[in-house]
Design a protein around this motif. Structure first.
Motif, PDB file in Angstrom:
ATOM      1  N   ASP A   9      11.033   1.771   4.650  1.00  0.00           N
ATOM      2  CA  ASP A   9       9.973   2.478   3.936  1.00  0.00           C
ATOM      3  C   ASP A   9       9.899   2.108   2.456  1.00  0.00           C
ATOM      4  OD1 ASP A   9       9.264   3.781   6.243  1.00  0.00           O
ATOM      5  OD2 ASP A   9      10.431   5.586   5.789  1.00  0.00           O
ATOM      6  N   MET A  10      10.917   1.459   1.932  1.00  0.00           N
ATOM      7  CA  MET A  10      10.945   1.135   0.506  1.00  0.00           C
ATOM      8  C   MET A  10      10.167  -0.147   0.223  1.00  0.00           C
ATOM      9  SD  MET A  10      14.905   1.958  -0.478  1.00  0.00           S
ATOM     10  CE  MET A  10      14.680   1.725  -2.234  1.00  0.00           C
ATOM     11  N   SER A  11       9.601  -0.227  -0.975  1.00  0.00           N
ATOM     12  CA  SER A  11       8.924  -1.456  -1.384  1.00  0.00           C
ATOM     13  C   SER A  11       9.976  -2.540  -1.622  1.00  0.00           C
ATOM     14  CB  SER A  11       8.125  -1.225  -2.669  1.00  0.00           C
ATOM     15  OG  SER A  11       9.006  -1.034  -3.768  1.00  0.00           O
ATOM     16  N   THR A  12       9.546  -3.774  -1.594  1.00  0.00           N
ATOM     17  CA  THR A  12      10.478  -4.880  -1.829  1.00  0.00           C
ATOM     18  C   THR A  12      11.080  -4.790  -3.226  1.00  0.00           C
ATOM     19  OG1 THR A  12       9.259  -6.258  -0.281  1.00  0.00           O
ATOM     20  CG2 THR A  12      10.733  -7.398  -1.792  1.00  0.00           C
ATOM     21  N   ASN A  13      10.261  -4.456  -4.211  1.00  0.00           N
ATOM     22  CA  ASN A  13      10.791  -4.300  -5.570  1.00  0.00           C
ATOM     23  C   ASN A  13      11.778  -3.135  -5.636  1.00  0.00           C
ATOM     24  OD1 ASN A  13       9.438  -6.466  -6.680  1.00  0.00           O
ATOM     25  ND2 ASN A  13       7.667  -5.255  -7.271  1.00  0.00           N
ATOM     26  N   GLY A  14      11.486  -2.063  -4.926  1.00  0.00           N
ATOM     27  CA  GLY A  14      12.405  -0.939  -4.867  1.00  0.00           C
ATOM     28  C   GLY A  14      13.730  -1.330  -4.239  1.00  0.00           C
ATOM     29  N   LEU A  15      13.661  -2.156  -3.194  1.00  0.00           N
ATOM     30  CA  LEU A  15      14.883  -2.641  -2.555  1.00  0.00           C
ATOM     31  C   LEU A  15      15.708  -3.488  -3.508  1.00  0.00           C
ATOM     32  CD1 LEU A  15      13.551  -3.649   0.964  1.00  0.00           C
ATOM     33  CD2 LEU A  15      15.132  -1.793   0.448  1.00  0.00           C
ATOM     34  N   ARG A  16      15.029  -4.338  -4.255  1.00  0.00           N
ATOM     35  CA  ARG A  16      15.755  -5.186  -5.213  1.00  0.00           C
ATOM     36  C   ARG A  16      16.437  -4.339  -6.283  1.00  0.00           C
ATOM     37  NH1 ARG A  16      10.910  -9.114  -4.863  1.00  0.00           N
ATOM     38  NH2 ARG A  16      11.689 -10.609  -3.328  1.00  0.00           N
TER      39      ARG A  16
END
Length: 56
Positions: A9-16
């Motif tokens: 559910d997290m954005s890719t930027n959020g994951l980074r």
């Protein structure tokens, strides 16, 4: 919610950002126990796997 669904559910930027935060908690400067450091290292690995899955 299982952790894998949370990552999905997290954005890719959020994951980074989350991975970077986890990796900071695995350094020798962090005063946590080895068990806590291992947890954050494992979580950073799962995040990396999710990022790789998205970019493949």
């Amino acid at each position: 919610m299982p952790r894998s669904e949370n990552l999905a559910d997290m954005s890719t930027n959020g994951l980074r950002d989350e991975r970077e935060a986890c990796l900071l908690l695995t350094t020798d400067d962090y005063a946590g126990s080895e068990r806590v450091k291992e947890f954050h290292a494992d979580y950073a690995d799962r995040i990396s796997d999710e990022i790789d899955r998205r970019t493949a």
